[in-house]
Design an enzyme around this catalytic site. Sequence first.
Site, mmCIF file in Angstrom:
data_model
loop_
_atom_site.group_PDB
_atom_site.id
_atom_site.type_symbol
_atom_site.label_atom_id
_atom_site.label_comp_id
_atom_site.label_asym_id
_atom_site.label_seq_id
_atom_site.Cartn_x
_atom_site.Cartn_y
_atom_site.Cartn_z
ATOM 1 N N ASP A 278 -9.889 25.802 1.618
ATOM 2 C CA ASP A 278 -9.832 24.397 1.213
ATOM 3 C C ASP A 278 -9.997 23.444 2.392
ATOM 4 O O ASP A 278 -9.034 22.847 2.873
ATOM 5 C CB ASP A 278 -8.502 24.138 0.495
ATOM 6 C CG ASP A 278 -8.389 24.947 -0.783
ATOM 7 O OD1 ASP A 278 -9.434 25.435 -1.273
ATOM 8 O OD2 ASP A 278 -7.269 25.105 -1.298
ATOM 9 N N GLU B 64 -3.162 35.310 -0.457
ATOM 10 C CA GLU B 64 -2.461 35.481 0.844
ATOM 11 C C GLU B 64 -1.186 36.293 0.694
ATOM 12 O O GLU B 64 -0.788 36.920 1.675
ATOM 13 C CB GLU B 64 -2.163 34.098 1.426
ATOM 14 C CG GLU B 64 -3.414 33.342 1.847
ATOM 15 C CD GLU B 64 -4.264 32.854 0.690
ATOM 16 O OE1 GLU B 64 -3.684 32.574 -0.380
ATOM 17 O OE2 GLU B 64 -5.484 32.780 0.839
ATOM 18 N N ASP C 68 -8.958 34.225 -5.262
ATOM 19 C CA ASP C 68 -8.291 33.132 -4.554
ATOM 20 C C ASP C 68 -6.790 33.410 -4.503
ATOM 21 O O ASP C 68 -6.290 34.334 -5.141
ATOM 22 C CB ASP C 68 -8.571 31.835 -5.331
ATOM 23 C CG ASP C 68 -8.113 30.589 -4.573
ATOM 24 O OD1 ASP C 68 -7.911 30.661 -3.349
ATOM 25 O OD2 ASP C 68 -7.972 29.537 -5.221
#
Length: 888
Positions: free
Chosen positions: A582, A430, A427
């Site tokens: 999300d 980015e 997770d």
Amino acid sequence: MLFRAPVFLGLAGPAFGSVLVRRQASSLDSCPGYAASNVQDDGARVMADLTLAEPPCNVYGEDLTDLKLEVEYQSESRLHVKIYDAEEQIYQVSESVFPRPSSEDVDPSDSALAFSWTESPFSFAVTRKSTNETLFDSSAASLVFESQYLRLRTGLPDSPHLYGLGEHTDPFQLNTTNYTRTLWNRDAYGTPNGTNLYGDHPIYFDHRGSSGTHGVFLLNSNGMDIRIDNTDGQYLEYNALGGIIDLYFLAGPTPKDVSVQYAEVAGTPVMQPYWGFGFHQCKYGYRDVFMVAEVVANYSQANIPLETMWTDIDYMDLRRVFTLDPERFPLHMVRELVDYLHAHQQHYVVMVDPAVAALDYEAYNNGVDLDIFQKNPNGSIYTGVVWPGPTVFPDWFHPSTQQYWNNEFLQFFDPETGVDIDALWIDMNEPANFCPYPCADPQGFAEEAGNPPEPPPVRNNSGRIIPGFPADFQPPGQSKRSLHARHSDRGDTPTGLPGRDLINPQYEIHNAAGSISNLTLPTDIQNYDGTHQYDTHNLYGLMMSIASRNALLARRPNRRPLIITRSTFAGAGSHVGKWLGDNLSIWDHYRISIANILEFAALFQLPMVGADVCGFGNNATEPLCARWATLGAFYPFYRNHAGLDSIQQEFYIWPTVAEAARNAISVRYRLLDYIYTHLHRQSTSGLPMLNPLFFHYPEDENAFAIQHQFFYGDDVLVSPVTEENGTDVSIYLPNEIFYDYWTHERIQGSGSWIQLTDIPFTSIPLHIRGGSIIPLRAESANTTTELRKQDFVIWIAPNASNQAVGSLYLDEGDALVQDATSEINFSYDNGLFKMTGTFGYQTDAAIKNITVLGGNASGNETQQYEQSSRASAIQGPISLNGEYSHSF
Ligand SMILES: *[C@@H]1O[C@H](CO)[C@@H](O)[C@H](O)[C@H]1NC(C)=O
Ligand SMILES: *[C@@H]1O[C@H](CO)[C@@H](O)[C@H](O)[C@H]1NC(C)=O
Ligand SMILES: *[C@@H]1O[C@H](CO)[C@@H](O)[C@H](O)[C@H]1NC(C)=O
Ligand SMILES: *[C@@H]1O[C@H](CO)[C@@H](O)[C@H](O)[C@H]1NC(C)=O
Ligand SMILES: *[C@@H]1O[C@H](CO)[C@@H](O)[C@H](O)[C@H]1NC(C)=O
Ligand SMILES: *[C@@H]1O[C@H](CO)[C@@H](O)[C@H](O)[C@H]1NC(C)=O
Ligand SMILES: *[C@@H]1O[C@H](CO)[C@@H](O)[C@H](O)[C@H]1NC(C)=O
Ligand SMILES: *[C@@H]1O[C@H](CO)[C@@H](O)[C@H](O)[C@H]1NC(C)=O
Ligand SMILES: *[C@@H]1O[C@H](CO)[C@@H](O)[C@H](O)[C@H]1NC(C)=O
């Protein structure tokens, strides 16, 4: 009106405090373009020099004066067009991250595509030879190739049917007016429409109905806006902050052909373990190992098959990666939990983030020792803020980072002494950074933002009994021991044009986070190989994916790693699976998830994909969660996951949802070998395992924009109810015979919409496409391990000419290299059923019976040969270890 933008020349590093050299520059309209010369044509390859016409426009940087054009007919269906700086300083996506496809150097006369160009002003066009249709034509606007800005525009037919350019939550068929798709990977809570999200997939499919479909892939990792508009004729325009023009044209001519051709460029997807298709449960906010164990027990009690239990960052000690919370998730109890799961044929997964707490602990110290963290321009380690507070970030370009990552995994996930995970969840890659640019005081920011958050109070668990757990299961709070870790390829591409403003490029992409350095690693950070985040930001998630896969393989060399990542780049599917980040517990996100999984599975070659079932943020309601439980059963990756502040939404919480989930999981499991066969096919050929309707019916215009129905595999049409709390749905049935999955009723589709009513919250409309043969397990099971022991049944769904085909791939399910596989083909032709193929995988599971749906009846009448005198001739067991045929 011409807008005259100021331009800043000769800047390096942040603009703050620098003396700016300002010069008035002209607008893009006055950009002079290039002239081609010195053309060399050896058939399969065409090269030319491109020289800037005068005067330069210097709108968002300096116009480059000398470019090179390189055109390659790489295969009969693939044309490569590359325009790059003659000096070869500009960054090109690293080969180690995105290996280039090899060229077959075909003769242009054998190509489905033709390349043509105009010398001055230079422009090029790609046409489809079979129709002479222009697919791409850059004369729509002059080529702009500046130090920090690229513009390339192609004209398009009116109202084109375009798909792709992810990651986004916009309509599956892209808007064609005033539409901007920004590609800059971003931590995008709530996945808002019209914004840049977690991943970067610069490929689009241009579907032109009966005249064919083609694909255009721009291999460029820089931030960009792709504009689609019709203000000056219909066009699509790339506006990139750098990199080169590196285009792959894929000829199709069918949509599925384009998928296969894209897989030849981006790689075919990686094979996943069979058990990965089981049902997964997670929630952020499982406060201790007891609560996790309770959820496992509750699923079991509710008789809902749970294959894999997940834990979010709750398990970590103050959110520090590679640690366990000593009080809430003490090692010995986590190990007991995992042992319990394994003893019941279940699996365990935890989350790992790239950011490492900047504190004196082993994961940090080990990284400092190997010197693998990203550095500020002044050489110090860059510090941002993520969950644990101030954090540092691995530099995946550093040659020692793989060793670092492997070591942390080997230690922390040691099966004998650590957390014996079965798969991995990555997770925040980015990468996400909570601290806004320039993040001058990470410590102060972290304190103010409350990172790490206060952990929940430790509960007194004495006397709590968890069903199924050993009697000597100890309450937490006893052990103070926390589990800490004890313990290339420089210069494969140009490292980037010098002298750029890497923080504030003049052209501003529409990044929803503001400036390109905001809430991520600053873009002037240099990677070990000399490249900068400015050029490589969008690759961070893919590089972490590759390193994580290698680390899992180092830990368990012969098992297929199941890895679910948030951030991706083109080609990620050949390493990992993905969840859609999300989302929210809202009907919009339930609906749009269908387009999103289709994009990843059918367009981007990343088929192991799913949205958080019942939604992550906000609170789910019973009707929404019931519908989502049934839809999610047809996502390749099927996981219920909720946010920290959300109410619990495990399937057993509401009675309707529990029943919906039991029904849906039962269908999913019975069809598991069917979809596994499709994944295997995609992993070898690129043919997609999920199909948008227009993939099957490319000439049916009604199908082009459909985004609430899809084919699971080739032949199971999934048509969920879409309206909030609704029980009716209007579904499209193409001109084809279908069979209701539940009743086997034969329905003649006629290319029109039909209304279905009174669909219970515990069910979902499913139709089997005529012309198919579907292998199903005879019964579902509590786990996929048990499922594999079940026999099969075969459903034959004849088409209008009373024929059908299907296939079944069988293997051991988990090993990276399979010793034995079976690839079985089924066919049915006017009463004659045949089973042929290869039968290397020996199995005790046999075919129990074979049913012809609808029989040979004409019209709408349902007629099954089950239990009839002729059907008795095909009662099993029929072995799956060899050929077989039967005449009905
Ligand atoms: C395409 O154009 C070429 C050259 O003008 C011509 O020979 C050919 O017949 C055309 N093909 C079609 C399908 O129109
Ligand atoms: C185009 O979209 C932008 C952003 O959504 C909006 O502000 C603008 O008004 C739109 N322009 C037109 C002509 O519709
Ligand atoms: C997002 O798009 C969907 C349709 O795709 C639309 O129903 C919804 O209203 C949009 N949401 C926002 C916030 O614009
Ligand atoms: C797409 O087009 C629809 C209809 O014109 C519009 O409502 C929607 O806002 C557009 N979405 C984006 C992201 O531009
Ligand atoms: C599933 O059933 C098998 C066989 O009865 C049993 O060994 C296993 O523990 C069960 N697992 C779960 C999660 O119920
Ligand atoms: C960074 O993001 C924050 C939070 O959204 C915002 O307030 C700020 O203006 C952004 N800064 C820049 C430089 O874009
Ligand atoms: C979800 O429900 C909880 C408990 O009722 C409540 O505290 C919370 O505010 C709700 N969240 C939202 C977004 O409505
Ligand atoms: C749908 O049902 C939920 C729960 O039963 C309820 O909270 C919600 O208001 C309903 N929505 C509508 C539009 O009726
Ligand atoms: C085939 O086997 C399944 C599973 O045991 C059973 O439900 C079905 O009735 C059988 N069909 C026939 C025709 O025997």
